[in-house]
Design a protein around this motif. Structure first.
Motif, PDB file in Angstrom:
ATOM      1  N   GLY A 146      -1.400  -2.974   5.543  1.00  0.00           N
ATOM      2  CA  GLY A 146      -1.209  -1.609   6.019  1.00  0.00           C
ATOM      3  C   GLY A 146      -0.038  -0.950   5.319  1.00  0.00           C
ATOM      4  O   GLY A 146       0.340  -1.330   4.206  1.00  0.00           O
ATOM      5  N   LEU A 147       0.569   0.016   5.966  1.00  0.00           N
ATOM      6  CA  LEU A 147       1.678   0.750   5.367  1.00  0.00           C
ATOM      7  C   LEU A 147       2.946  -0.096   5.223  1.00  0.00           C
ATOM      8  O   LEU A 147       3.712   0.080   4.282  1.00  0.00           O
TER       9      LEU A 147
ATOM     10  N   LYS B 156      -3.200   0.811  10.897  1.00  0.00           N
ATOM     11  CA  LYS B 156      -2.598   1.601   9.817  1.00  0.00           C
ATOM     12  C   LYS B 156      -1.268   1.010   9.361  1.00  0.00           C
ATOM     13  O   LYS B 156      -0.944   1.027   8.173  1.00  0.00           O
ATOM     14  N   LEU B 157      -0.497   0.493  10.298  1.00  0.00           N
ATOM     15  CA  LEU B 157       0.826  -0.020   9.951  1.00  0.00           C
ATOM     16  C   LEU B 157       0.796  -1.452   9.435  1.00  0.00           C
ATOM     17  O   LEU B 157       1.545  -1.796   8.509  1.00  0.00           O
TER      18      LEU B 157
ATOM     19  N   TYR C  65       1.501   6.151  -2.048  1.00  0.00           N
ATOM     20  CA  TYR C  65       1.592   7.441  -1.375  1.00  0.00           C
ATOM     21  C   TYR C  65       2.612   8.362  -2.055  1.00  0.00           C
ATOM     22  O   TYR C  65       3.689   7.925  -2.443  1.00  0.00           O
TER      23      TYR C  65
ATOM     24  N   GLY D 208       2.641   7.623  10.418  1.00  0.00           N
ATOM     25  CA  GLY D 208       2.730   6.232   9.994  1.00  0.00           C
ATOM     26  C   GLY D 208       3.628   6.041   8.791  1.00  0.00           C
ATOM     27  O   GLY D 208       4.417   5.085   8.733  1.00  0.00           O
ATOM     28  N   TYR D 209       3.521   6.939   7.826  1.00  0.00           N
ATOM     29  CA  TYR D 209       4.354   6.840   6.630  1.00  0.00           C
ATOM     30  C   TYR D 209       5.830   6.970   6.995  1.00  0.00           C
ATOM     31  O   TYR D 209       6.668   6.190   6.531  1.00  0.00           O
TER      32      TYR D 209
ATOM     33  N   GLN E 261       0.804  -1.210   0.000  1.00  0.00           N
ATOM     34  CA  GLN E 261       0.000   0.000   0.000  1.00  0.00           C
ATOM     35  C   GLN E 261       0.846   1.272   0.000  1.00  0.00           C
ATOM     36  O   GLN E 261       0.445   2.300  -0.549  1.00  0.00           O
ATOM     37  N   ILE E 262       2.022   1.206   0.592  1.00  0.00           N
ATOM     38  CA  ILE E 262       2.835   2.409   0.729  1.00  0.00           C
ATOM     39  C   ILE E 262       3.273   2.960  -0.624  1.00  0.00           C
ATOM     40  O   ILE E 262       3.562   4.156  -0.754  1.00  0.00           O
TER      41      ILE E 262
ATOM     42  N   GLU F  45      -1.816   8.761   9.367  1.00  0.00           N
ATOM     43  CA  GLU F  45      -1.479   7.728   8.384  1.00  0.00           C
ATOM     44  C   GLU F  45      -0.374   8.168   7.434  1.00  0.00           C
ATOM     45  O   GLU F  45       0.671   7.530   7.344  1.00  0.00           O
ATOM     46  N   SER F  46      -0.591   9.274   6.722  1.00  0.00           N
ATOM     47  CA  SER F  46       0.397   9.700   5.729  1.00  0.00           C
ATOM     48  C   SER F  46       1.451  10.637   6.309  1.00  0.00           C
ATOM     49  O   SER F  46       2.352  11.072   5.596  1.00  0.00           O
TER      50      SER F  46
ATOM     51  N   THR G 250       7.262   3.913   8.883  1.00  0.00           N
ATOM     52  CA  THR G 250       7.475   2.803   7.953  1.00  0.00           C
ATOM     53  C   THR G 250       8.791   2.959   7.207  1.00  0.00           C
ATOM     54  O   THR G 250       9.541   1.984   7.023  1.00  0.00           O
TER      55      THR G 250
END
Length: 243
Positions: free
Chosen positions: A133-134, A119-120, A32, A76-77, A28-29, A72-73, A80
């Motif tokens: 998740g991320l 989220k992760l 972004y 979390g981003y 998913q990452i 999240e962005s 990651t």
């Protein structure tokens, strides 16, 4: 076009489409902050500023309204990226060149599970949703440590690092008090939702000897608290010295 394909060709096409869908689901990452398109990163100036500031600032706060992508962005981003050490080419923020020890925490064990963990990691271990998740699924090949007393919650997760070996992600909550940091040093901490002052102070202490970082993402629902005022004052001081 598909009508003119032979049966073997149709099967091959179907397999390719299924593989594409699988890769997108478990990576998913990658969607972004692309270079172009309606979600291109030039439209997310605040996020880019937040990431870039990590190159020079130990403490950062992404303070914004609800549902603007700060958790999240934002937090979390970035977490990651540090856990995997697989930074995008455009990344101008802090970089680690080794596996890291990170901690992520929310208000309670339930909110940590339902927000940060989801989220992760996506879903639960040994399900199709694990790795949605991320953090990409192929970085999550080790079984996580479950958390006692909170069904479906994890206490620690190993993440395969591009630098070799595994990074460690510890999942905690503020209601555990400052003892959530006891017994180990950290390369970084992500605190989602406003944190009690004693817990925040302990996070800074645990990252001191490692030259680590502390990032926060929250909406100031409690108004002008001591923590919020200190960051707002710091922002004014920084703006006053910019030529």
């Amino acid at each position: 076009m598909s009508a003119s394909l032979s049966l073997p060709e149709k099967r091959e096409l179907l397999e390719l489409l299924e593989e594409q869908a699988r890769r997108e689901k478990y990576n998913q990452i990658n969607r972004y902050f692309p270079e172009s398109g309606p979600l291109r990163r030039e439209l997310y100036k605040k996020h880019m500023e937040f990431f870039k500031a990590g190159a020079i600032h130990k403490e950062r706060l992404f303070m914004a309204g609800n549902r603007v992508g700060k958790s999240e962005s934002g937090g979390g981003y970035e977490v990651t990226q540090h856990l995997t050490c697989d930074y995008p080419d455009w990344w101008e923020g802090r970089r680690f060149d080794k596996p890291v020890q990170f901690l992520a925490a929310g208000d309670t064990s339930q909110t940590t599970r339902d927000i940060i963990q989801k989220k992760l990691l996506g879903g639960l271990w040994d399900t199709d949703e694990w790795g949605t998740g991320l953090i990409p699924r192929d970085r999550l090949d080790q079984k996580p440590v479950t958390k006692a007393g909170t069904p479906g919650a994890y206490e620690e997760v190993q993440v395969k690092s591009e630098a070799g070996g595994y990074s460690s992600l510890k999942l905690r909550s503020y209601d555990q008090g400052r003892r959530i940091f006891q017994g180990f040093e950290l390369d970084g901490a992500w605190l989602d939702e406003e944190v009690p002052h004693d817990v925040y102070s302990e996070a800074l202490t645990r990252t001191m000897t490692t030259d680590g970082i502390v990032i926060m993402t929250f909406t100031p629902l409690s108004g002008l608290t001591q923590l919020v005022k200190s960051f707002m004052q710091s922002k004014k001081e920084q703006e006053s010295i910019v030529p």
